[in-house]
Design a protein around this motif. Structure first.
Motif, PDB file in Angstrom:
ATOM      1  N   PHE A 153       0.861  -1.179   0.000  1.00  0.00           N
ATOM      2  CA  PHE A 153       0.000   0.000   0.000  1.00  0.00           C
ATOM      3  C   PHE A 153       0.903   1.236   0.000  1.00  0.00           C
ATOM      4  N   ASP A 154       0.469   2.274  -0.730  1.00  0.00           N
ATOM      5  CA  ASP A 154       1.319   3.472  -0.821  1.00  0.00           C
ATOM      6  C   ASP A 154       1.041   4.486   0.285  1.00  0.00           C
ATOM      7  N   ALA A 155       0.101   4.171   1.178  1.00  0.00           N
ATOM      8  CA  ALA A 155      -0.225   5.090   2.274  1.00  0.00           C
ATOM      9  C   ALA A 155      -0.930   4.301   3.374  1.00  0.00           C
ATOM     10  N   PRO A 156      -1.071   4.897   4.564  1.00  0.00           N
ATOM     11  CA  PRO A 156      -1.789   4.206   5.635  1.00  0.00           C
ATOM     12  C   PRO A 156      -3.269   4.051   5.292  1.00  0.00           C
ATOM     13  N   GLY A 157      -3.914   3.084   5.923  1.00  0.00           N
ATOM     14  CA  GLY A 157      -5.356   2.913   5.788  1.00  0.00           C
ATOM     15  C   GLY A 157      -5.743   2.011   4.643  1.00  0.00           C
ATOM     16  N   PRO A 158      -6.967   1.516   4.660  1.00  0.00           N
ATOM     17  CA  PRO A 158      -7.414   0.533   3.662  1.00  0.00           C
ATOM     18  C   PRO A 158      -7.722   1.130   2.293  1.00  0.00           C
ATOM     19  N   LYS A 159      -7.888   2.467   2.198  1.00  0.00           N
ATOM     20  CA  LYS A 159      -8.251   3.076   0.927  1.00  0.00           C
ATOM     21  C   LYS A 159      -7.035   3.499   0.100  1.00  0.00           C
ATOM     22  N   ALA A 160      -5.839   3.230   0.615  1.00  0.00           N
ATOM     23  CA  ALA A 160      -4.624   3.575  -0.118  1.00  0.00           C
ATOM     24  C   ALA A 160      -4.493   2.698  -1.352  1.00  0.00           C
ATOM     25  N   LYS A 161      -3.679   3.176  -2.297  1.00  0.00           N
ATOM     26  CA  LYS A 161      -3.474   2.432  -3.538  1.00  0.00           C
ATOM     27  C   LYS A 161      -2.685   1.171  -3.240  1.00  0.00           C
ATOM     28  N   PHE A 162      -3.122   0.065  -3.832  1.00  0.00           N
ATOM     29  CA  PHE A 162      -2.520  -1.235  -3.563  1.00  0.00           C
ATOM     30  C   PHE A 162      -1.870  -1.783  -4.820  1.00  0.00           C
ATOM     31  N   THR A 163      -0.670  -2.298  -4.655  1.00  0.00           N
ATOM     32  CA  THR A 163       0.043  -2.938  -5.753  1.00  0.00           C
ATOM     33  C   THR A 163       0.377  -4.368  -5.347  1.00  0.00           C
ATOM     34  N   GLN A 164      -0.064  -5.327  -6.144  1.00  0.00           N
ATOM     35  CA  GLN A 164       0.183  -6.728  -5.822  1.00  0.00           C
ATOM     36  C   GLN A 164       1.676  -7.032  -5.895  1.00  0.00           C
ATOM     37  N   GLN A 165       2.173  -7.691  -4.868  1.00  0.00           N
ATOM     38  CA  GLN A 165       3.601  -7.999  -4.808  1.00  0.00           C
ATOM     39  C   GLN A 165       3.829  -9.067  -3.755  1.00  0.00           C
ATOM     40  N   SER A 166       4.504 -10.135  -4.121  1.00  0.00           N
ATOM     41  CA  SER A 166       4.761 -11.223  -3.191  1.00  0.00           C
ATOM     42  C   SER A 166       6.095 -11.019  -2.495  1.00  0.00           C
ATOM     43  N   GLY A 167       6.226 -11.600  -1.325  1.00  0.00           N
ATOM     44  CA  GLY A 167       7.499 -11.570  -0.630  1.00  0.00           C
ATOM     45  C   GLY A 167       7.480 -10.727   0.621  1.00  0.00           C
ATOM     46  N   LEU A 168       8.172 -11.213   1.655  1.00  0.00           N
ATOM     47  CA  LEU A 168       8.296 -10.524   2.938  1.00  0.00           C
ATOM     48  C   LEU A 168       9.445  -9.522   2.848  1.00  0.00           C
ATOM     49  N   GLN A 169       9.205  -8.275   3.270  1.00  0.00           N
ATOM     50  CA  GLN A 169      10.194  -7.218   3.172  1.00  0.00           C
ATOM     51  C   GLN A 169      10.867  -6.954   4.517  1.00  0.00           C
ATOM     52  N   VAL A 170      12.185  -6.743   4.503  1.00  0.00           N
ATOM     53  CA  VAL A 170      12.912  -6.308   5.687  1.00  0.00           C
ATOM     54  C   VAL A 170      12.937  -4.790   5.663  1.00  0.00           C
ATOM     55  N   THR A 171      12.316  -4.154   6.655  1.00  0.00           N
ATOM     56  CA  THR A 171      12.164  -2.696   6.654  1.00  0.00           C
ATOM     57  C   THR A 171      13.065  -1.998   7.659  1.00  0.00           C
ATOM     58  N   GLY A 172      13.838  -2.712   8.431  1.00  0.00           N
ATOM     59  CA  GLY A 172      14.711  -2.055   9.383  1.00  0.00           C
ATOM     60  C   GLY A 172      15.318  -3.032  10.348  1.00  0.00           C
ATOM     61  N   LYS A 173      16.029  -2.471  11.345  1.00  0.00           N
ATOM     62  CA  LYS A 173      16.669  -3.273  12.374  1.00  0.00           C
ATOM     63  C   LYS A 173      15.964  -3.058  13.711  1.00  0.00           C
ATOM     64  N   MET A 174      16.002  -4.081  14.525  1.00  0.00           N
ATOM     65  CA  MET A 174      15.423  -3.966  15.862  1.00  0.00           C
ATOM     66  C   MET A 174      16.315  -3.087  16.726  1.00  0.00           C
ATOM     67  N   LYS A 175      15.686  -2.330  17.624  1.00  0.00           N
ATOM     68  CA  LYS A 175      16.444  -1.477  18.535  1.00  0.00           C
ATOM     69  C   LYS A 175      17.105  -2.320  19.620  1.00  0.00           C
ATOM     70  N   ARG A 176      18.136  -1.762  20.198  1.00  0.00           N
ATOM     71  CA  ARG A 176      18.848  -2.466  21.260  1.00  0.00           C
ATOM     72  C   ARG A 176      17.894  -2.743  22.436  1.00  0.00           C
ATOM     73  N   GLY A 177      17.819  -3.984  22.876  1.00  0.00           N
ATOM     74  CA  GLY A 177      16.956  -4.377  23.992  1.00  0.00           C
ATOM     75  C   GLY A 177      15.502  -4.582  23.604  1.00  0.00           C
ATOM     76  N   GLU A 178      15.158  -4.389  22.328  1.00  0.00           N
ATOM     77  CA  GLU A 178      13.769  -4.544  21.886  1.00  0.00           C
ATOM     78  C   GLU A 178      13.412  -6.023  21.792  1.00  0.00           C
ATOM     79  N   SER A 179      12.200  -6.352  22.225  1.00  0.00           N
ATOM     80  CA  SER A 179      11.756  -7.745  22.221  1.00  0.00           C
ATOM     81  C   SER A 179      11.302  -8.164  20.832  1.00  0.00           C
ATOM     82  N   SER A 180      11.454  -9.456  20.575  1.00  0.00           N
ATOM     83  CA  SER A 180      10.886 -10.014  19.340  1.00  0.00           C
ATOM     84  C   SER A 180       9.367 -10.073  19.497  1.00  0.00           C
ATOM     85  N   GLY A 181       8.682 -10.378  18.425  1.00  0.00           N
ATOM     86  CA  GLY A 181       7.234 -10.492  18.518  1.00  0.00           C
ATOM     87  C   GLY A 181       6.549 -10.265  17.191  1.00  0.00           C
TER      88      GLY A 181
END
Length: 683
Positions: free
Chosen positions: A154-182
């Protein structure tokens, strides 16, 4: 056949992937009203709870957003992000886009879980405008979005944003120090799949989180409500588990009769199950953990909640059946062992009486539970019934016998007995009113001593030989369900008479009238007013003749009574042996040989027997207590059921013994004389 009626392969439809969920949502979430929307939330939060049960999550936060979306965050291990070898998809995409995919099919991911088919999360995904998942795991933040189950961006927050079909899990960043998994899941359900005005029930969400917090004491549940603009927050954490839950569920203002009894135990059972290759194996051993908390209060309401792996089973199931059997048997056994609680002839309390005023929570943890449907409202795992029955029965028995809780237990037992008395009194009043109405226009024989109950389940009609026996039987009987009809002398031998002569006989006419089901071809078993008919005659030759005449009557004109197993012959005793001394003992015997054998046994044991041993000459010689104990009490009496396994042979026997032709009967008596034990003849 016309072209319009042709039916071929092209008319078949194959629903692929999550299309089946969208086509028939009620099949996967139970309904398409508000309950179905609530079930979407339940499926997501249960996955987080399974992490808590496994010991990997200690906090679950649910947020209700102002835009109608629901977000569930936990600090568990996170949905697996690696690539699944067989499908080539990441674990996240596999779990959320494929039906029957997950870690709850007997693998090493979860020992026990609420998961049933691997359908829940993928069903929520299929019915949502937008479904976002964030997984924090191994130092990385992974993110993926879906629209109606299709992966993309989705190109923006919320369900009405434009959607582009695309497969695959994306890595968007690193966990902060001491941050829990979940895992964090946020979804916007699509109202088009649900009925008008259906919506998420905030109170149902709150109740779900509270109940789960009771069942998983090691996890804190937090509800954040932002639907009104400002955020309100409420936490649920109950370190005492089911004990706290019983306190919460008990009616407000009700005083407890007992403390909360905590039951914990384990047991094994066997069931057929498929192995990892899909091959069905028989008698696979399973281990069940049982946790129950219960207490009795002074009120009348009963509350019994059932759960399997933290999933509420609204309609109970096999664990509830095991619990009901256990508490009923344990309480009944305790009552029977406690002197003075029950009066003579009083019925033992039933499950209804035991549950009065009870608040109980039943929780079982089992691997691969079976439910009657995806909504898991009723547990159907068969083996759990015996496991919970054994665990609960042992604990309740120990509680009733423990010196520290014996006084408390006796108070509970007295409450149960009182509840039974009130129930029976109310029932008797209703039955008396109904019977009076039913018989207002019927002229029953004046000698009939009727019972009060109107149902045939327990009612019994005793056909009693003579008025003398009637006196004792009247004092001995339980008037609620035992009726008496005295017979004067021997009835007509119907094998030698026609139907008209039969019905002119006063005694037979009384029997037919009292039973109320007719005779011959018009006999209607469903109209019979009593559940059992018991022939109660003296234990002598005349009594045997009377029984034979009555059996002949039923066999010829009311045969369905015999065929349905509802005709019995009472077995009154012949002798009464009484021992001398402080702890005197009374034994009843039914034959001369049995009396002699018992007499020798008592004398060999060093006991003196009152002699001569009295012999009953008839039912009328017994007092009420003796007649009740030996002949009328369902718990101690012996009766013979009259059966008809071979109709043709029965007809021939009745004709031989009771028919008009004397010569065949005389020949049979002569031929059979050698089989008679002459020493047993009372001369």
């Amino acid at each position: 056949m016309t072209a319009e009626t042709l039916y071929g392969a092209d008319d078949l439809t194959h629903l692929e992937g999550l299309e089946a969920v969208r086509k028939r949502p009620g099949m996967y979430i139970g309904s398409t009203d508000s309950r179905g929307i609530n079930h979407l939330f339940t499926e997501v939060v249960d996955n987080s709870t399974d992490e808590g049960i496994a010991g990997f999550a200690s906090r679950v936060v649910v947020t209700l957003h102002a835009d109608g979306s629901v977000q569930v965050d936990d600090n568990g291990r996170g949905i697996p992000t690696g690539v699944h070898a067989k499908s080539g998809l990441s674990g996240v995409e596999l779990v959320l886009t494929r039906l029957h995919a997950g870690g709850k099919f007997g693998g090493s991911g979860y020992k026990t879980s609420g998961g049933l088919h691997g359908v829940g999360a993928s069903a929520v995904n299929a019915l949502s405008h937008r479904f976002d998942v964030v997984v924090k795991q191994l130092g990385k933040v992974h993110q993926m979005s879906f629209a109606h189950g299709v992966p993309g961006v989705f190109d923006a927050p919320g369900p009405k944003a434009k959607f582009t079909q695309q497969s695959g899990l994306q890595v968007t960043g690193k966990m902060k120090r001491g941050e829990s998994s979940g895992t964090s899941i946020r979804y916007w359900y699509d109202a088009r799949y649900f009925e008008n005005n259906a919506a998420l029930d905030r109170e149902a969400v709150k109740a779900k989180l509270r109940n789960t917090a009771f069942l998983v004491p090691g996890v804190t549940y937090v509800l954040r409500d932002a639907t009104e603009g400002s955020i309100t927050e409420e936490s649920f954490h109950y370190p005492n588990g089911l004990s706290d839950m019983v306190d919460f569920l008990a009616p407000s203002g009700e005083k407890p009769v007992s403390g909360t009894l905590l039951v914990n135990g384990e047991g094994t059972y066997f069931e057929n199950a498929a192995d990892e290759n899909g091959v069905m194996r028989s008698k696979v051993e399973r281990r069940a953990e049982v946790e129950v908390a219960l207490r009795w209060g002074t009120g009348y309401e009963r509350t019994v909640e059932c759960f399997t792996n933290t999933i509420r089973n609204m309609h109970g199931g096999t664990h509830r059946r095991g619990f009901d059997r256990a508490v009923t048997k344990a309480v009944q056994d305790a009552i029977s062992k406690t002197r003075g609680l029950l009066k003579p002839k009083e019925d033992m309390p039933t499950l209804e009486d035991v549950l009065e005023g009870m608040t109980a929570v039943i929780h079982v943890r089992i691997p691969e539970p079976q439910f009657t449907s995806q909504t898991k409202d009723e547990l159907s795992t068969a083996g759990i019934t015996k496991v919970i029955q054994g665990v609960v029965e042992r604990h309740v028995k120990a509680w009733s016998e423990d010196k520290r809780t014996k006084t408390e237990a006796k108070t509970v037992l007295q409450k149960v007995v009182d509840a039974a008395r009130v129930r029976l009194t109310q029932k008797q009043q209703k039955d008396a009113a109904r019977r009076k109405t039913a018989l207002e226009g019927a002229a029953m024989p004046p000698k009939l001593v009727d019972c009060r109950t109107t149902g045939v389940a327990r009612s019994e009609l005793f056909l009693v030989e003579g008025d003398s026996a009637l006196g004792s039987a009247r004092m001995a009987r339980v008037s609620e369900y035992q009726a008496l009809l005295p017979l004067r002398g021997k009835i007509l031998n119907v094998q030698k008479a026609n139907l008209a002569d039969t019905l002119r006989n006063a005694e037979i006419a009384s029997i037919v009238q009292v039973l109320g089901a007719g005779t011959g071809r018009t006999f209607d078993l469903s109209a019979m007013r009593y559940g059992r008919v018991i022939l109660m005659a003296d234990a002598d030759v005349d009594g045997s003749h009377i029984r034979t005449l009555l059996i002949t009557l039923f066999a010829k004109y009311m045969r369905p009574v015999i065929e349905d197993g509802r005709l019995y012959a009472a077995m009154p005793p012949l002798h009464k042996l009484t021992t001398k001394g402080r702890n005197s003992e009374t034994v009843f015997t039914f034959t001369q040989r049995e009396m002699e054998s018992k007499l020798a046994e008592l004398e060999k044991a060093g006991k003196q027997v009152v002699t001569p041993v009295p012999r009953f000459k008839g039912l009328g010689e017994m007092d009420a207590d003796e007649l009740w104990h030996t002949t009328m009490n369902p718990a101690t009496r012996s009766v013979r059921r009259i059966t008809l396994t071979d109709a043709e042979a029965a007809e021939q026997t009745l004709e031989l013994l009771m028919g008009e032709k004397v010569e065949p009967r005389r020949n049979w008596l002569v031929d059979s004389a050698a089989r008679v034990d002459q020493s047993a003849i009372d001369i």
